[in-house]
Design a protein around this motif. Structure first.
Motif, PDB file in Angstrom:
ATOM      1  N   ARG A 216       0.832  -1.212   0.000  1.00  0.00           N
ATOM      2  CA  ARG A 216       0.000   0.000   0.000  1.00  0.00           C
ATOM      3  C   ARG A 216       0.866   1.262   0.000  1.00  0.00           C
ATOM      4  NH1 ARG A 216      -5.105   0.726   4.008  1.00  0.00           N
ATOM      5  NH2 ARG A 216      -5.835   2.756   3.279  1.00  0.00           N
TER       6      ARG A 216
ATOM      7  N   THR B 185       2.503   2.260  -3.381  1.00  0.00           N
ATOM      8  CA  THR B 185       1.686   2.854  -4.455  1.00  0.00           C
ATOM      9  C   THR B 185       1.995   4.332  -4.608  1.00  0.00           C
ATOM     10  OG1 THR B 185      -0.132   3.288  -2.909  1.00  0.00           O
ATOM     11  CG2 THR B 185      -0.202   1.216  -4.145  1.00  0.00           C
TER      12      THR B 185
ATOM     13  N   ARG C 233       5.610   1.943  -8.329  1.00  0.00           N
ATOM     14  CA  ARG C 233       4.190   2.295  -8.141  1.00  0.00           C
ATOM     15  C   ARG C 233       3.294   1.406  -8.996  1.00  0.00           C
ATOM     16  NH1 ARG C 233       5.964   7.502  -9.286  1.00  0.00           N
ATOM     17  NH2 ARG C 233       4.542   7.712 -11.052  1.00  0.00           N
ATOM     18  N   LYS C 234       3.705   1.204 -10.228  1.00  0.00           N
ATOM     19  CA  LYS C 234       2.899   0.396 -11.146  1.00  0.00           C
ATOM     20  C   LYS C 234       2.766  -1.035 -10.643  1.00  0.00           C
ATOM     21  CE  LYS C 234       2.675  -1.160 -15.954  1.00  0.00           C
ATOM     22  NZ  LYS C 234       3.350  -1.136 -17.273  1.00  0.00           N
TER      23      LYS C 234
ATOM     24  N   ALA D 245       3.025  -2.122  -7.569  1.00  0.00           N
ATOM     25  CA  ALA D 245       2.191  -2.152  -6.367  1.00  0.00           C
ATOM     26  C   ALA D 245       0.715  -2.024  -6.724  1.00  0.00           C
ATOM     27  CB  ALA D 245       2.608  -1.036  -5.415  1.00  0.00           C
ATOM     28  N   MET D 246       0.394  -1.112  -7.627  1.00  0.00           N
ATOM     29  CA  MET D 246      -1.006  -0.900  -8.000  1.00  0.00           C
ATOM     30  C   MET D 246      -1.572  -2.109  -8.723  1.00  0.00           C
ATOM     31  SD  MET D 246      -0.436   3.061  -9.180  1.00  0.00           S
ATOM     32  CE  MET D 246      -2.007   3.313  -9.989  1.00  0.00           C
TER      33      MET D 246
ATOM     34  N   LEU E 142      -6.729   2.288  -4.402  1.00  0.00           N
ATOM     35  CA  LEU E 142      -6.416   2.402  -5.823  1.00  0.00           C
ATOM     36  C   LEU E 142      -7.046   3.645  -6.434  1.00  0.00           C
ATOM     37  CD1 LEU E 142      -6.748  -1.330  -6.922  1.00  0.00           C
ATOM     38  CD2 LEU E 142      -4.646   0.007  -6.729  1.00  0.00           C
TER      39      LEU E 142
ATOM     40  N   ILE F  18      -5.376   7.055  -5.705  1.00  0.00           N
ATOM     41  CA  ILE F  18      -4.178   7.383  -6.476  1.00  0.00           C
ATOM     42  C   ILE F  18      -4.521   8.302  -7.646  1.00  0.00           C
ATOM     43  CG2 ILE F  18      -2.297   6.351  -7.843  1.00  0.00           C
ATOM     44  CD1 ILE F  18      -2.636   3.854  -6.055  1.00  0.00           C
TER      45      ILE F  18
ATOM     46  N   ASP G 222      -0.075   7.718 -13.477  1.00  0.00           N
ATOM     47  CA  ASP G 222      -0.875   7.155 -12.387  1.00  0.00           C
ATOM     48  C   ASP G 222      -2.357   7.164 -12.740  1.00  0.00           C
ATOM     49  OD1 ASP G 222       1.168   6.555 -10.507  1.00  0.00           O
ATOM     50  OD2 ASP G 222       1.380   8.669 -10.097  1.00  0.00           O
TER      51      ASP G 222
END
Length: 1208
Positions: A424, A427, A435-436, A438-439, A470, A473, A481
């Protein structure tokens, strides 16, 4: 046959006894001189067997040997007469003629005879020479190679030979030979080389018996012999001969107690002592350890401490190799190493913090297998993964995410809440790749466990936060993002591949379960997609117009805006220009794109259009097509993959089921009331972005049912949906129209304030005879106004205000009388009730008195009435502004009768400040707002009540960010530097950054904006800020150090954001602007010397801040700033104001925050290394700056004021 011999000729018991005697005696056997067959000693052959010599043929030799073999097979140890009779034959069979015979059949038969001879003559073998024994056993070993071919006619004899040797343990006689190791090595090599998948279990068993007896009954295993076993475990050999690997594996298991010491000695020499020359397998030690551990961990009992030693090696590559090995050992499915060897486990965990990046990376990769195979170790791993999730290396942070997600996808129970919390956090990682990952990982978990419920509701509840996180973001600034959130929503949260009913059910209940911020993010996502569709629609419309320069310019503007909504704006611009060119050349492509963005396009139709457009832009010869990828990004954002008429109909049916109580609301984890309310809110949002999809009698009938419900929020949302989508109701759905009108009238007169507002706007939006409809509402409401019953005033005031806003030509004049006689005179200027004297500055909405709520709505009515008229011919605006100013001056108690409570006064101050700010958004009223009124409005941001400051700042930000308010209102944020709450100051700074960014972007994107720089350029806020601070009620003593420090903080609060970059030499522009202000007077009170002095002091503080924070501010200003005439008089060209209004002590305080010792004047020779900017204080109290741009050293004699302590 051998088994047959033992079962027919001997009892099993006697056979065992015989073998035991043989085994015991061979190990201590003495070897007398070799018994030679004397020339006079006659060789006796079995009956029927003639003499075997070199003179006969091979076939005859074979024939005679077979009979000999038969004879020896039938003999046993008790046949003393036969043993003596055939002793010379036994010696003869060991002669060179037989051992070196080229015929393999002869050699095989001789080997079988020799094996039986060793059995028969035990415990005293007839061969007493060491050399002869070695030759015999090497000869027998060579014959065992025949076992390789199981299809050979002689295979049974080879098997007999092996069985005999294994059963009798004949090779044990070799222990007394000095070079017995050569024999054993050759035997082991032979057996491992011949074993193959055609051998049955008996062959493998006899081989194991033969080798294990040598290992277990000898004095030890030499390194060379150990190598012949271990080499079969190396991956390369293992893959070549799987049966040899299995044989070695089984052999090691059987002999673990004996061979473990030898293995430990080998690894000790290689790992600890570094003697790699002891074995050719030294370079494969880690592979061997892994294999040995998988065979039997007991084989490595003494080796594991050596690995702990290696984990602490100074060589990073060596540590990496050990970590890789231990990762496999600890992570193996049935491994208990972590619990059996805790010191090694703890030492291994320490490598998660290794200084060597590859070691940390390998440790993190191990965690995935460990979590999946050993959930009980998750607690040990969690803390180390937490640290690595913040690792400076991007690859490591990325692999932490992969580790946790992979384990979670296998079984959600394998990852605890803390591990999911690390994902979390990532992200929001600074790197897009992390980040990608994790998302996408969270999205996959959500789809598996929340959407498909693969692990039940309890597990779904465990990760129910994923959907909100999600969507949150989407608030990030990065377009990457935002695009990924849209992709995740379309593929994982509400998969567009589902059929319409299932898809809408997902959306319906997802929306009901989202938190407030996630709902706002989802709404914003649809809004952005709709905006992008609008831009593409406008671009296509431009293609329909004749070519012209203006058309080309307009197209370019649209393309630039579209590009900013795609990844990598620079490349996107080039690709969008190319796409636009293709659109101009291909009419069919334009038709497909026009269909895609049409309001009536269905989801299935959109899918076909996207496929067709993609096909047209695909070039088969190009392996990668970045242009096509960019166009796909655009198509994914504008294609209606979720919402069409069919989808809206499905949503309405779900809503009806919730209303009727037949829906699956409880199963989905929401109450029916929540489902209904959120369902209406969802439809309301979609009515903005897809209004055409709502146009059906069935949909409107359901919405009419919602209007009759007791839930105020539901009815309000239903009215708003009618307002957004009902433009064709009057012409196409007469029955709906006739039912809707009386409901709207009723809501406008007696509904809640929000319902009344929406009802008035709905009537104005969808009916042709709106004047008649609005008059039917206006007249009864205006007659029924009664200030004595404030509870019944609120809804009428809201309706009247919005009617006057929407239809000013019809209702402006009647409203003037209502405003003068009732709103101001009867309502605002009278306090009928006494407020609660609890001393609170703020209370909840429910605790606010009805009279104050009515007064707040009355103030809003005044503003709406004026905004509808948009003129000041009757001077009503001046009167209203004076009224609002008086309310702010009186702190909300306009009558000053002290009847109103503190909390109610806060509400009225907020309403008055907001009203002035609302009027300032209309140019005609902005021009008549005086500086004093502007200051009163701005000071609301420093109100004593926290909620007033918070709400006012939020309204101010929203108006500024939409470019609705003039630039001077941005200066109000500088006062936030004095806010005692840190969070409020941080919020104000974010608002400043956002507003300044938007203004700069607007200027860059709009060429026409250059003509309005004074109202758009953020730097022009400085004159307004200086004037506002000069009239700050807290600034009463111009030379008070505390007040000067507050001034500096307020100035720097704004200037810090403005001076982040020195674009177009803006620092010099700011300095020049402040210097210009000092050459003017305060237009608010030009003849007041104290007011002007305060203004100049603020200017000097501003100059002090600019000079101390920038070395580039002394360059030439790019242009001469223009000052607002409303706040400053024209500069007096005959008078130059170069006076310093700050004392030296004040400057010291501003610079250091402390009062410094008294200065003395000392001439100082300053060697100045150029280029520099040296600020020093001259004796005439004016600032002297030495600036030079040639590199040289110049001694400059300057009278400088410096503290005595500094010189000492």
């Amino acid at each position: 046959r051998r088994l047959h011999f033992f079962t027919t000729k001997r009892s099993k018991r006697h056979c065992k006894e015989t073998m035991t005697v043989w085994i015991k005696t061979t190990t201590s056997m003495e070897f007398p001189q070799q018994q030679k067959p004397a020339g006079d000693s006659k060789i006796t052959y079995p009956p029927g067997v003639k003499e075997i010599t070199e003179k006969i043929s091979n076939d005859e030799v074979v024939k005679r040997l077979k009979m000999v073999v038969k004879t020896y097979m039938d003999m046993d140890q008790d046949s003393e007469e036969e043993k003596q009779q055939y002793l010379n034959l036994a010696l003869h069979l060991a002669s060179e003629f037989f051992l070196r015979n080229p015929n393999k059949d002869v050699r095989l038969l001789v080997a079988c005879c020799l094996a039986d001879i060793f059995r028969i003559y035990a415990p005293e073998a007839p061969y007493t020479s060491h050399d002869k024994l070695k030759d015999i056993f090497l000869f027998i070993t060579r014959q065992l190679k025949g076992l390789e071919d199981t299809k050979s006619p002689q295979f049974n004899r080879y098997f007999y030979l092996l069985e005999n040797l294994a059963w009798v343990k004949s090779y044990n006689i070799c222990f007394e030979l000095e070079d017995c190791n050569d024999i054993f090595i050759q035997l082991f090599k032979t057996l491992f080389s011949v074993i193959n998948n055609s051998h049955n279990q008996k062959v493998q068993m006899h081989m194991l018996d033969l080798m294990s007896s040598i290992i277990m009954e000898g004095d030890g295993v030499t390194q060379e012999l150990l190598d012949t076993i271990l080499i079969n475990l190396i991956p390369a050999h293992k893959n070549l001969n799987k049966q040899a690997y299995d044989l070695a594996k089984t052999l090691l298991k059987r002999t673990v107690q004996t061979i473990e010491t030898c293995i430990a000695n080998f690894f000790n020499q290689v790992l600890v002592m570094g003697k790699s020359s002891v074995s050719d397998l030294s370079e494969h030690v880690f592979d061997l350890i892994q294999e040995l551990f998988s065979i039997d961990p007991l084989l490595l009992t003494s080796v594991m401490p050596q690995l702990e030693f290696k984990l602490k090696s100074n060589d990073g590559e060596e540590r990496l190799a050990v970590v890789r090995l231990l990762a496999k050992l600890f992570g193996a499915k049935d491994s208990e190493l972590a619990t059996q060897n805790r010191p090694l486990w703890q030492c291994f965990l320490g490598r998660f913090n290794d200084i060597h990046v590859p070691v940390r990376l390998e440790s993190v990769k191990f965690a995935s297998h460990c979590l999946m195979n050993h959930p009980d170790l998750a607690r040990d791993l969690t803390e180390f993964l937490k640290v690595r999730s913040h690792d400076p290396e991007e690859a490591i942070r990325h692999d932490v995410i992969v580790t946790i997600i992979n384990a979670g996808k296998k079984d959600l129970n394998l990852v605890n809440d803390q591990l999911l919390g690390f994902v979390r956090e990532r992200t929001l990682d600074k790197r897009w790749r992390v980040r990608k990952e994790a998302m996408m990982g969270l999205a996959q978990l959500f789809k598996k466990y929340c959407l498909h419920h693969e692990a039940g509701k309890e597990q779904a509840q465990k990760i129910s936060w994923i959907k909100d996180k999600l969507l949150h973001i989407y608030y990030q600034n990065s377009i990457d993002d935002k695009l990924l959130v849209e992709k995740i929503f379309a593929q994982y949260m509400v998969p567009h591949s589902l059929d319409t009913e299932e898809k809408m059910k997902c959306l319906y209940y997802l929306y009901a379960c989202l938190d407030t911020n996630a709902v706002k993010a989802l709404n914003e996502m649809w809004k952005c997609q709709n905006m992008l569709r609008g831009l593409v629609r406008e671009l296509l419309d431009l293609h329909k117009l004749p070519a012209s320069e203006a058309n080309t310019t307009a197209m370019f503007g649209k393309l630039m805006t579209i590009s900013k909504n795609l990844p990598d704006a620079g490349k996107a611009q080039d690709f969008m220009k190319r796409f636009n060119q293709v659109l101009g050349e291909d009419e069919k492509l334009r038709v497909q794109l026009d269909t895609l963005i049409s309001p009536t396009c269905s989801c299935k139709q959109a899918e076909l259009c996207v496929r067709e457009i993609t096909r047209k832009l695909t070039f088969p010869k190009q392996p990668t097509n970045p242009f096509l990828e960019m166009v796909k990004f655009l198509l994914e954002r504008i294609a209606p993959v979720h919402i069409d008429s069919e989808a809206i109909s499905a949503l309405v049916k779900l809503l009806n089921k919730s209303i009727e109580g037949t829906a699956d609301d409880d199963e989905e984890g929401v109450t029916p009331d929540t489902a209904i309310r959120s369902g209406l809110e969802l439809l309301k949002v979609l009515s903005f972005t897809h209004p055409t999809a709502f146009h059906s009698a069935e949909t409107y009938e359901s919405l009419l049912q919602c209007l009759k419900m007791e839930d105020d929020k539901v009815a309000e949302a239903a009215i708003q949906i009618f307002r957004n989508t009902g433009q064709k109701i009057e012409t196409e759905l007469q029955q709906i129209r006739s039912t809707l009108i009386p409901v709207l009238h009723q809501k406008a007169k007696r509904g809640t304030p929000h319902q009344a507002k929406q009802a008035v706007h709905c009537i104005h939006a969808i009916f042709c005879n709106k004047e008649v409809q609005l008059a039917q509402i206006f007249e009864p409401l205006s007659r029924s106004l009664n200030a004595d019953v404030p509870e019944q005033l609120i809804t009428p005031l809201v309706s009247l205000g919005h009617i006057s806003l929407l239809a000013p030509d019809q209702f402006a004049s009647p409203m003037k009388a209502i405003v003068a006689n009732f709103i101001v005179k009867d309502l605002l200027m009278n306090d009928r009730s006494v407020g609660n004297k609890n001393g609170k500055l703020w209370t909840s909405d429910e605790e606010v008195s009805p009279e104050v709520l009515a007064k707040v709505q009355a103030i809003k009515l005044l503003v709406r009435w004026l905004l509808g008229m948009k003129n000041n011919q009757s001077k009503s605006a001046n009167s209203t502004l004076r009224l609002l100013s008086a309310m702010l001056v009186s702190e909300g108690d306009l009558t000053e009768q002290k009847k109103i409570s503190k909390s109610d006064m806060s509400r009225l101050r907020l309403a008055a400040g907001g009203a002035i700010m609302k009027l300032a958004q209309e140019p005609v009223y902005h021009d008549i707002i005086t500086p004093e009124q502007f200051q009163l409005c701005g000071l609301v941001i420093n109100d004593e009540c926290y909620q007033v400051r918070q709400i006012f700042a939020q309204k101010l930000h929203l108006a500024l960010v939409k470019l609705l308010l003039p630039l001077e209102y941005l200066a109000v944020f500088s006062l936030c530097a004095k806010d005692p709450v840190k969070e409020r100051r941080a919020h104000a700074r974010q608002c400043l950054l956002k507003n300044i960014s938007i203004r700069r972007e607007f200027i860059n994107n709009n060429p026409l904006a250059h003509d309005k720089m004074m109202s758009l350029l953020p730097e022009y806020v400085v004159p307004y800020m200086i004037h506002l601070l000069a009239h700050d009620p807290d600034f009463t003593k111009p030379q008070d150090f505390e007040q000067l420090r507050d001034l500096k903080e307020c100035l720097w609060f704004m200037l810090e954001v403005l001076m982040v970059q020195n674009e177009n030499n803006s620092h010099a522009f700011l300095r020049k602007m402040v210097e210009n202000i000092k050459q003017t007077k305060d237009a608010q009170c030009p003849d007041d010397p104290k007011a002007n002095e305060k203004l100049y002091i603020v200017c000097d503080v501003a100059l002090f801040v600019i000079v101390n924070k920038s070395t580039a501010c002394h360059l030439e200003s790019p242009k001469d700033p223009v000052l607002p005439s409303k706040f400053y008089t024209p500069p007096d060209k005959d008078l130059i104001n170069d006076k310093e209004y700050l004392s030296s002590e004040a400057r010291t305080v501003l610079l250091t925050g402390k009062v410094r010792n008294s200065p003395v004047i000392i001439p100082v020779i300053v060697p100045v290394i150029i280029p520099v900017i040296v600020p020093v204080y001259s004796t005439c109290y004016s600032t002297c700056y030495i600036t030079c741009y040639n590199t040289c050293i110049v001694p400059v004699i300057i009278p400088v004021i410096v503290p005595v302590l500094y010189l000492l």
